[in-house]
Motif scaffolding. Structure first.
Motif, PDB file in Angstrom:
ATOM      1  N   TYR A 261     -16.513  -6.459   0.094  1.00  0.00           N
ATOM      2  CA  TYR A 261     -16.917  -7.496  -0.849  1.00  0.00           C
ATOM      3  C   TYR A 261     -17.921  -7.017  -1.892  1.00  0.00           C
ATOM      4  CZ  TYR A 261     -14.822 -11.076   2.115  1.00  0.00           C
ATOM      5  OH  TYR A 261     -13.958 -11.838   2.826  1.00  0.00           O
ATOM      6  N   GLU A 262     -18.366  -5.794  -1.761  1.00  0.00           N
ATOM      7  CA  GLU A 262     -19.510  -5.383  -2.571  1.00  0.00           C
ATOM      8  C   GLU A 262     -19.172  -5.179  -4.047  1.00  0.00           C
ATOM      9  OE1 GLU A 262     -18.618  -4.239   0.269  1.00  0.00           O
ATOM     10  OE2 GLU A 262     -20.302  -4.451   1.636  1.00  0.00           O
ATOM     11  N   ASN A 263     -17.891  -4.964  -4.344  1.00  0.00           N
ATOM     12  CA  ASN A 263     -17.506  -4.674  -5.717  1.00  0.00           C
ATOM     13  C   ASN A 263     -16.349  -5.566  -6.143  1.00  0.00           C
ATOM     14  OD1 ASN A 263     -19.111  -2.126  -6.405  1.00  0.00           O
ATOM     15  ND2 ASN A 263     -18.192  -1.606  -4.440  1.00  0.00           N
ATOM     16  N   PHE A 264     -16.278  -5.829  -7.412  1.00  0.00           N
ATOM     17  CA  PHE A 264     -15.174  -6.610  -7.957  1.00  0.00           C
ATOM     18  C   PHE A 264     -14.673  -5.887  -9.198  1.00  0.00           C
ATOM     19  CE2 PHE A 264     -13.623 -10.111 -10.757  1.00  0.00           C
ATOM     20  CZ  PHE A 264     -12.516 -10.440  -9.991  1.00  0.00           C
ATOM     21  N   ALA A 265     -13.428  -5.390  -9.137  1.00  0.00           N
ATOM     22  CA  ALA A 265     -12.924  -4.516 -10.193  1.00  0.00           C
ATOM     23  C   ALA A 265     -12.492  -5.270 -11.445  1.00  0.00           C
ATOM     24  CB  ALA A 265     -11.759  -3.691  -9.661  1.00  0.00           C
ATOM     25  N   GLY A 266     -12.386  -6.584 -11.356  1.00  0.00           N
ATOM     26  CA  GLY A 266     -11.976  -7.343 -12.523  1.00  0.00           C
ATOM     27  C   GLY A 266     -10.668  -8.061 -12.294  1.00  0.00           C
ATOM     28  N   TRP A 267     -10.332  -8.911 -13.231  1.00  0.00           N
ATOM     29  CA  TRP A 267      -9.181  -9.794 -13.056  1.00  0.00           C
ATOM     30  C   TRP A 267      -7.851  -9.054 -13.138  1.00  0.00           C
ATOM     31  CZ3 TRP A 267     -11.065 -13.727 -10.858  1.00  0.00           C
ATOM     32  CH2 TRP A 267     -12.316 -14.232 -11.214  1.00  0.00           C
ATOM     33  N   ARG A 268      -7.809  -7.909 -13.794  1.00  0.00           N
ATOM     34  CA  ARG A 268      -6.548  -7.172 -13.929  1.00  0.00           C
ATOM     35  C   ARG A 268      -6.408  -6.014 -12.942  1.00  0.00           C
ATOM     36  NH1 ARG A 268      -7.433  -9.518 -18.676  1.00  0.00           N
ATOM     37  NH2 ARG A 268      -5.612 -10.268 -19.812  1.00  0.00           N
ATOM     38  N   ASP A 269      -7.439  -5.771 -12.172  1.00  0.00           N
ATOM     39  CA  ASP A 269      -7.442  -4.601 -11.295  1.00  0.00           C
ATOM     40  C   ASP A 269      -7.643  -4.946  -9.821  1.00  0.00           C
ATOM     41  OD1 ASP A 269      -7.188  -2.727 -13.410  1.00  0.00           O
ATOM     42  OD2 ASP A 269      -9.291  -3.031 -13.886  1.00  0.00           O
ATOM     43  N   ASN A 270      -7.608  -6.218  -9.484  1.00  0.00           N
ATOM     44  CA  ASN A 270      -7.810  -6.554  -8.083  1.00  0.00           C
ATOM     45  C   ASN A 270      -6.522  -6.353  -7.291  1.00  0.00           C
ATOM     46  OD1 ASN A 270      -6.283  -9.218  -7.966  1.00  0.00           O
ATOM     47  ND2 ASN A 270      -7.762  -9.688  -9.582  1.00  0.00           N
ATOM     48  N   SER A 271      -6.625  -6.465  -5.986  1.00  0.00           N
ATOM     49  CA  SER A 271      -5.496  -6.127  -5.123  1.00  0.00           C
ATOM     50  C   SER A 271      -4.304  -7.055  -5.302  1.00  0.00           C
ATOM     51  CB  SER A 271      -5.945  -6.129  -3.660  1.00  0.00           C
ATOM     52  OG  SER A 271      -6.382  -7.417  -3.267  1.00  0.00           O
ATOM     53  N   PHE A 272      -4.547  -8.309  -5.669  1.00  0.00           N
ATOM     54  CA  PHE A 272      -3.421  -9.222  -5.913  1.00  0.00           C
ATOM     55  C   PHE A 272      -2.543  -8.710  -7.049  1.00  0.00           C
ATOM     56  CE2 PHE A 272      -6.540 -12.736  -4.537  1.00  0.00           C
ATOM     57  CZ  PHE A 272      -6.177 -12.620  -3.216  1.00  0.00           C
ATOM     58  N   GLN A 273      -3.191  -8.257  -8.114  1.00  0.00           N
ATOM     59  CA  GLN A 273      -2.449  -7.749  -9.261  1.00  0.00           C
ATOM     60  C   GLN A 273      -1.633  -6.511  -8.867  1.00  0.00           C
ATOM     61  OE1 GLN A 273      -2.313  -8.860 -12.522  1.00  0.00           O
ATOM     62  NE2 GLN A 273      -3.479 -10.699 -12.028  1.00  0.00           N
ATOM     63  N   VAL A 274      -2.240  -5.610  -8.125  1.00  0.00           N
ATOM     64  CA  VAL A 274      -1.548  -4.381  -7.727  1.00  0.00           C
ATOM     65  C   VAL A 274      -0.357  -4.702  -6.830  1.00  0.00           C
ATOM     66  CG1 VAL A 274      -1.803  -2.197  -6.503  1.00  0.00           C
ATOM     67  CG2 VAL A 274      -3.663  -3.026  -7.954  1.00  0.00           C
ATOM     68  N   ALA A 275      -0.555  -5.591  -5.862  1.00  0.00           N
ATOM     69  CA  ALA A 275       0.521  -5.929  -4.931  1.00  0.00           C
ATOM     70  C   ALA A 275       1.710  -6.546  -5.648  1.00  0.00           C
ATOM     71  CB  ALA A 275       0.000  -6.868  -3.855  1.00  0.00           C
ATOM     72  N   HIS A 276       1.459  -7.432  -6.595  1.00  0.00           N
ATOM     73  CA  HIS A 276       2.577  -8.092  -7.268  1.00  0.00           C
ATOM     74  C   HIS A 276       3.294  -7.167  -8.246  1.00  0.00           C
ATOM     75  CE1 HIS A 276       0.695 -11.664  -5.525  1.00  0.00           C
ATOM     76  NE2 HIS A 276       1.897 -12.175  -5.590  1.00  0.00           N
ATOM     77  N   ARG A 277       2.555  -6.283  -8.877  1.00  0.00           N
ATOM     78  CA  ARG A 277       3.244  -5.291  -9.705  1.00  0.00           C
ATOM     79  C   ARG A 277       4.173  -4.439  -8.848  1.00  0.00           C
ATOM     80  NH1 ARG A 277      -1.788  -5.045 -12.668  1.00  0.00           N
ATOM     81  NH2 ARG A 277      -2.528  -3.264 -11.440  1.00  0.00           N
ATOM     82  N   GLY A 278       3.674  -4.032  -7.680  1.00  0.00           N
ATOM     83  CA  GLY A 278       4.505  -3.251  -6.778  1.00  0.00           C
ATOM     84  C   GLY A 278       5.718  -4.017  -6.290  1.00  0.00           C
ATOM     85  N   LEU A 279       5.540  -5.308  -6.035  1.00  0.00           N
ATOM     86  CA  LEU A 279       6.662  -6.134  -5.567  1.00  0.00           C
ATOM     87  C   LEU A 279       7.754  -6.233  -6.616  1.00  0.00           C
ATOM     88  CD1 LEU A 279       7.832  -8.281  -3.504  1.00  0.00           C
ATOM     89  CD2 LEU A 279       6.743  -9.977  -4.989  1.00  0.00           C
ATOM     90  N   TRP A 280       7.393  -6.641  -7.824  1.00  0.00           N
ATOM     91  CA  TRP A 280       8.422  -6.892  -8.843  1.00  0.00           C
ATOM     92  C   TRP A 280       9.107  -5.601  -9.282  1.00  0.00           C
ATOM     93  CZ3 TRP A 280       9.802 -11.341  -7.961  1.00  0.00           C
ATOM     94  CH2 TRP A 280       8.932 -12.411  -7.834  1.00  0.00           C
ATOM     95  N   GLU A 281       8.422  -4.469  -9.160  1.00  0.00           N
ATOM     96  CA  GLU A 281       9.067  -3.189  -9.456  1.00  0.00           C
ATOM     97  C   GLU A 281      10.156  -2.847  -8.446  1.00  0.00           C
ATOM     98  OE1 GLU A 281       5.800  -0.530  -9.404  1.00  0.00           O
ATOM     99  OE2 GLU A 281       5.110  -1.037 -11.426  1.00  0.00           O
ATOM    100  N   ARG A 282      10.105  -3.480  -7.257  1.00  0.00           N
ATOM    101  CA  ARG A 282      11.037  -3.166  -6.180  1.00  0.00           C
ATOM    102  C   ARG A 282      12.051  -4.275  -5.915  1.00  0.00           C
ATOM    103  NH1 ARG A 282       6.518  -0.535  -5.840  1.00  0.00           N
ATOM    104  NH2 ARG A 282       6.514   1.550  -4.893  1.00  0.00           N
TER     105      ARG A 282
END
Length: 399
Positions: A261-282
């Motif tokens: 919880y110590e860091n927040f990478a931002g609205w475009r770089d959080n894990s939700f964004q990464v997971a969904h990009r990976g999903l739709w690519e597959r």
């Protein structure tokens, strides 16, 4: 399109659930076994056919590396060729990977929680809480004076993220309110939900503030419960009694921020964004093909961020999306006028199950098992479970 050799090659063939309660007076293992036996019977197999187990939970089923071993021993399963402990959305992804890779042929995934009145017990009377408090950096007093403030896994970081979201995008709490009311409305139709009394937008506004701006209606319901799934190959599924629900595509999501919880990478770089990009690519499907949407609702902030990450709207635009999707006559969200959100009520109404109830609900809907609650013609579901920082997954299931 990214490589996805497991597309539609693995299926959910059994589902088992316990009842949900504030304090059922039972252990994680007892609840997990009940759900496991129900899922095995639902699949029409014997326990001896299980050769892989994933035990999952924030309590002893997942801690100390013994979760799956406890389940194996209690079920009387002589041999397993794969075992693992997981949490949140990652557990299903791990289990599907194991079946597809051939490490096992018939896997059991069990999520068990004891999170009801136990959470308000003192450390002196709760040995697990005492151990957790000793090694936690949040102190041992979280929640002792206020049940809503949880225990080790409390909500202050999410309250801060809610405040930042409101500041960064110049919005109020409308999106959070509509998500909370939608989930409660869905839960009122679910006989297994803990919170079944209606919640209006006005009720949301009047609900107690826990950590400003987070209110109690923004938080899921701590409870005792268990869910279990039996997962096998599509080929094996054809010989079983139940209609299979296929795993079409899936992805986890990790970011360069390796902290909890110590860091927040931002609205475009959080894990939700990464997971969904990976999903739709597959995936061969797109949002236009999705009939059911289950964004994890440990907090309403999660569900709002997941909705945006899935691509239903741009980042920071959930308020406008929800307003255009709001059915005021029923207090429900219908994305694009047709996609229901969180049938069953999710964590905010059905109860906190680490997202396992979202997988179970989606699979039951896709099997057509839910009678009056059944969404007609549902053939594909998007389930997204996890946190901004850990164990996120995005999964498409289809009938």
């Amino acid at each position: 399109m990214a490589r996805n050799p497991l597309r539609d090659k693995v299926a959910i063939v059994g589902i088992g659930s316990t009842r949900y309660g504030r304090d059922l007076g039972r252990s994680e293992l007892a609840l997990g076994l009940e759900a496991a036996v129900a899922a095995i019977r639902d699949a029409g197999i014997s326990p001896g056919e299980i050769d892989g187990i994933c035990g999952t939970g924030m309590t002893p089923l997942a801690m100390g590396g013994a979760g799956f071993l406890s389940l194996q021993g209690a079920l009387g399963i002589e041999r397993c060729t794969w075992g693992k402990n997981g949490w949140l959305g990652s557990a299903l992804v791990f289990t599907v990977e194991a079946v597809f890779s051939g490490l096992c042929d018939m896997a059991l995934l069990v999520q068990a929680n004891v999170r009801g009145a136990n959470m308000s017990r003192s450390a002196a009377r709760d040995p697990y809480r005492a151990r957790a408090a000793r090694y936690a950096d949040v102190g041992g007093d979280v929640g002792l004076g206020d049940f809503a403030k949880r225990w080790i896994h409390s909500g202050e970081p999410y309250a801060a993220i809610m405040r930042r979201y409101m500041h960064d995008f110049g919005v109020g709490k409308n999106a959070f309110a509509m998500m909370a009311v939608n989930c409660r409305t869905q839960g009122t139709a679910n006989p297994e939900a803990i919170l079944r009394h209606p919640l209006s937008l006005a009720d949301y506004e009047a609900s107690r503030t826990i950590w400003d701006p987070m209110q109690i209606a923004d938080m899921d319901v701590p409870c005792d419960c268990a869910e279990a799934l039996v997962i096998t190959t599509a080929e094996r599924a054809r010989d079983l009694r139940r209609k299979p629900v296929y795993v079409h595509a899936m992805s986890l999501g990790g970011t360069r921020i390796g902290e909890y919880y110590e860091n927040f990478a931002g609205w475009r770089d959080n894990s939700f964004q990464v997971a969904h990009r990976g999903l739709w690519e597959r995936s061969e499907l797109s949002l236009a093909d999705i009939d059911l949407f289950y964004p994890y609702d440990g907090y309403t902030m999660d569900a709002v961020a997941i909705t945006e990450a899935a691509g239903y709207c741009g980042i920071g635009e959930a308020t406008d999306l929800f307003r255009s999707s709001w059915d005021a006559s029923r207090n429900l969200l219908m994305l694009d006028g047709r996609v229901p959100v969180m049938t069953g009520g999710g964590g905010l109404s059905h109860g906190r199950a680490g997202g396992a109830n979202l997988y179970a609900e989606a699979a039951r809907q896709l099997r057509g098992d839910l009678g009056e609650r059944q969404v007609p013609g549902a053939s594909a579901a998007l389930i997204s479970i996890g946190s901004f920082f850990h164990d996120p997954s995005a999964v498409v299931l289809r009938a």
